[in-house]
Design a protein around this motif. Structure first.
Motif, PDB file in Angstrom:
ATOM      1  N   ALA A 233       8.158 -11.696  -5.807  1.00 11.87           N
ATOM      2  CA  ALA A 233       6.769 -11.235  -5.775  1.00 11.87           C
ATOM      3  C   ALA A 233       6.130 -11.652  -4.459  1.00 11.87           C
ATOM      4  N   ALA A 234       5.130 -10.858  -4.026  1.00 12.81           N
ATOM      5  CA  ALA A 234       4.472 -11.178  -2.762  1.00 12.81           C
ATOM      6  C   ALA A 234       3.032 -10.687  -2.803  1.00 12.81           C
ATOM      7  N   VAL A 235       2.175 -11.426  -2.095  1.00 13.09           N
ATOM      8  CA  VAL A 235       0.809 -10.945  -1.893  1.00 13.09           C
ATOM      9  C   VAL A 235       0.770 -10.347  -0.492  1.00 13.09           C
ATOM     10  N   VAL A 236       0.301  -9.085  -0.403  1.00 11.73           N
ATOM     11  CA  VAL A 236       0.299  -8.386   0.880  1.00 11.73           C
ATOM     12  C   VAL A 236      -1.143  -8.229   1.360  1.00 11.73           C
ATOM     13  N   GLY A 237      -1.359  -8.615   2.606  1.00 14.17           N
ATOM     14  CA  GLY A 237      -2.695  -8.573   3.190  1.00 14.17           C
ATOM     15  C   GLY A 237      -3.060  -7.193   3.702  1.00 14.17           C
ATOM     16  N   PRO A 238      -4.293  -7.019   4.236  1.00 18.79           N
ATOM     17  CA  PRO A 238      -4.781  -5.694   4.666  1.00 18.79           C
ATOM     18  C   PRO A 238      -3.958  -5.086   5.797  1.00 18.79           C
ATOM     19  N   SER A 239      -3.341  -5.919   6.635  1.00 14.41           N
ATOM     20  CA  SER A 239      -2.559  -5.344   7.741  1.00 14.41           C
ATOM     21  C   SER A 239      -1.108  -5.087   7.342  1.00 14.41           C
ATOM     22  N   GLY A 240      -0.804  -5.233   6.052  1.00 19.67           N
ATOM     23  CA  GLY A 240       0.570  -4.964   5.598  1.00 19.67           C
ATOM     24  C   GLY A 240       1.496  -6.149   5.801  1.00 19.67           C
TER      25      GLY A 240
ATOM     26  N   TRP B 108      15.582 -12.995  -1.396  1.00 18.04           N
ATOM     27  CA  TRP B 108      16.741 -12.093  -1.480  1.00 18.04           C
ATOM     28  C   TRP B 108      16.402 -10.682  -1.035  1.00 18.04           C
ATOM     29  N   LEU B 109      15.078 -10.350  -1.111  1.00 16.77           N
ATOM     30  CA  LEU B 109      14.654  -9.005  -0.755  1.00 16.77           C
ATOM     31  C   LEU B 109      14.149  -8.959   0.681  1.00 16.77           C
ATOM     32  N   GLY B 110      14.211 -10.074   1.368  1.00 16.59           N
ATOM     33  CA  GLY B 110      13.746 -10.137   2.759  1.00 16.59           C
ATOM     34  C   GLY B 110      12.230 -10.239   2.841  1.00 16.59           C
ATOM     35  N   LEU B 111      11.553 -10.620   1.714  1.00 16.57           N
ATOM     36  CA  LEU B 111      10.087 -10.791   1.745  1.00 16.57           C
ATOM     37  C   LEU B 111       9.778 -12.181   2.277  1.00 16.57           C
ATOM     38  N   GLU B 112       9.077 -12.246   3.398  1.00 16.61           N
ATOM     39  CA  GLU B 112       8.768 -13.559   3.976  1.00 16.61           C
ATOM     40  C   GLU B 112       7.322 -13.634   4.397  1.00 16.61           C
TER      41      GLU B 112
ATOM     42  N   VAL C 105       8.623  -7.334  -7.817  1.00 15.26           N
ATOM     43  CA  VAL C 105       9.871  -6.563  -7.785  1.00 15.26           C
ATOM     44  C   VAL C 105      10.887  -7.230  -8.718  1.00 15.26           C
ATOM     45  N   ARG C 106      11.281  -6.505  -9.757  1.00 15.24           N
ATOM     46  CA  ARG C 106      12.262  -7.049 -10.718  1.00 15.24           C
ATOM     47  C   ARG C 106      13.624  -6.428 -10.459  1.00 15.24           C
TER      48      ARG C 106
ATOM     49  N   LEU D 214      16.915  -0.432  -3.405  1.00 19.16           N
ATOM     50  CA  LEU D 214      16.577  -1.053  -2.118  1.00 19.16           C
ATOM     51  C   LEU D 214      17.769  -1.782  -1.520  1.00 19.16           C
ATOM     52  N   GLN D 215      17.858  -1.730  -0.191  1.00 16.41           N
ATOM     53  CA  GLN D 215      18.886  -2.523   0.491  1.00 16.41           C
ATOM     54  C   GLN D 215      18.438  -3.978   0.449  1.00 16.41           C
ATOM     55  N   ARG D 216      19.398  -4.892   0.350  1.00 19.68           N
ATOM     56  CA  ARG D 216      19.042  -6.328   0.299  1.00 19.68           C
ATOM     57  C   ARG D 216      18.441  -6.818   1.611  1.00 19.68           C
TER      58      ARG D 216
END
Ligand code: ADP
Length: 399
Positions: free
Chosen positions: A58-65, A76-80, A137-138, A109-111
């Protein structure tokens, strides 16, 4: 020890404790949700706490993406945190959420950017503040794999059952038509009973396999004498070996034990012996050897038979897979024997190894965790001791 040495020792201890504490702090920091700032927006503290406790990515996304905070498993999904969203599909989802839409989408999705590993996921984006979007994302990949397996199993099983059931129906009709010809009736009846046997074996194996796959743990656990497992596997196939003109030999160590279900292990080793005989030429030898290596019991079933091509060596453990279709059917094979072996052995915390070369033969090695020989209570004669029983190891009583 003088004072300088003491001081040095204290310094060294201090350094070790300091390094350990830093490592622990570092690990604790890494496990927590990661947070970054996006312009003037700040992730509310409660949201960070929830992210920390989440199993899903899970991620919190800001106004600029840009990703502002992530759950521990988002990597694992490359969310940083501090990085823009990598996947176009997720960017679209976030964009839609900004205009009020909150739908769950199933995506592949690709890893990672360079990865060829694609995952099936259910992704959902929801607006949680004026300018912040929560993305969850599950990973459904494992669920999809299990569903596919179940689906294949049902499809394969009904296909495999159709053949003997169809044959039995045809033979029953043939018997009826040949009612006036006793010789024909006898011939058809013999074939009918062979098909019924085959059907019985097949359903038995399907049931064994589903039992092994269903339970996580063994229910009948005890001390299992490997000598007994091997003797039973050999005895059960002596007639088959005799009629195939194959010599069965047993060698190696005696008196070894494992913890587990004797019946399941007897069947597993029996399946390997049955295959070794079925895929061997007349006049050849099948050996069952036992040894203990570094806390592991190895039961190796070796034949001088047709062998298995390298490309098939992994696949033969799959359900209903037959490397040699024609021969397997001729010998009444179900394609389930090795699958049962693999599950039976892994239920015991072990593994099966395979060495094989076409036209030279195969060795299937079952490896199981070795256990101590069990302690057996033997009643003591009255004269010798006042105690009722004396513990003696089972090894002593063995041949
Ligand atoms: P089957 O009932 O068809 O023998 P198994 O699951 O026991 O099914 O084995 C799967 C396939 O692996 C067989 O069809 C056969 O092609 C191959 N196989 C298994 N054991 C041996 C062996 N000892 N030598 C050669 N081929 C073997």
């Amino acid at each position: 020890m003088d004072t300088t040495q003491l001081a040095l020792l204290a310094l060294l201890l201090g350094a070790i404790i300091g390094a350990g504490a830093s490592l622990i702090l570092f690990a604790a920091f890494r496990a927590r949700a990661r947070v970054a700032r996006d312009a003037v927006d700040v992730v509310p503290e409660g949201v960070t706490a929830v992210l920390e406790a989440m199993d899903d990515a899970a991620a919190v996304v800001g106004p600029s993406g840009v990703v502002m905070a992530t759950s521990p498993s988002a990597a694992w999904l490359g969310l940083e945190a501090g990085e823009p969203l990598e996947h176009g599909e997720l960017r679209d989802l976030v964009r839609n959420a900004r205009s009020g839409a909150t739908e769950t989408e199933t995506l592949r999705l690709q890893r990672g950017r360079m990865s060829t590993d694609s995952r099936l996921v259910a992704a959902r984006a929801t607006r949680i503040a004026e300018r912040l979007i929560l993305l969850i994302v599950r990973d459904l990949t494992e669920q999809e794999r299990l569903e596919q397996m179940r689906h294949d199993f049902i499809a394969n099983t009904s296909h495999e059952l159709k053949t003997p059931v169809g044959a039995i129906t045809l033979l029953a009709e043939a018997i009826e038509l040949a009612a006036d010809d006793p010789a024909q009736v006898r011939a058809f009846t013999a074939r009918l009973s062979a098909e019924a046997d085959r059907l019985g074996r097949l359903t038995g194996r399907i049931m064994n396999l589903s039992r092994l796959q269903a339970a996580d743990e063994l229910t009948e656990v005890g001390d299992v004498a490997i000598d007994e497992v091997v003797a039973s596997a050999i005895e059960a196939h002596a007639v088959q070996a005799d009629s195939a003109g194959v010599e069965l030999v047993r060698g190696g160590e005696r008196g070894l034990y494992v913890r587990g279900d004797a019946q399941i292990l007897k069947e597993a080793v029996g399946n390997l012996v049955a295959n070794a005989i079925a895929y061997s030429p007349r006049g050849s030898r099948v050996g069952v050897g036992v040894r203990a290596v570094e806390g592991v019991v190895e039961i190796a079933v070796t034949d001088q038979g047709i062998g298995i091509a390298e490309a098939d060596q992994q696949r033969v453990f799959e359900r209903f897979y037959r490397a040699d279709q024609a021969r397997s059917r001729r010998t009444g094979g179900s394609g389930l024997g090795l699958s049962i072996v693999k599950h039976a052995v892994s239920r015991h915390g072990g593994e099966v190894r395979l060495w094989s070369q076409p036209d030279r033969g195969s060795t299937f090695t079952v490896r199981l965790p070795l256990s101590e020989a069990p302690v057996i209570e033997v009643p003591v004669k009255k004269k010798r001791s006042a105690k009722a029983a004396v513990a003696t190891t089972a090894k002593k009583g063995r041949v």
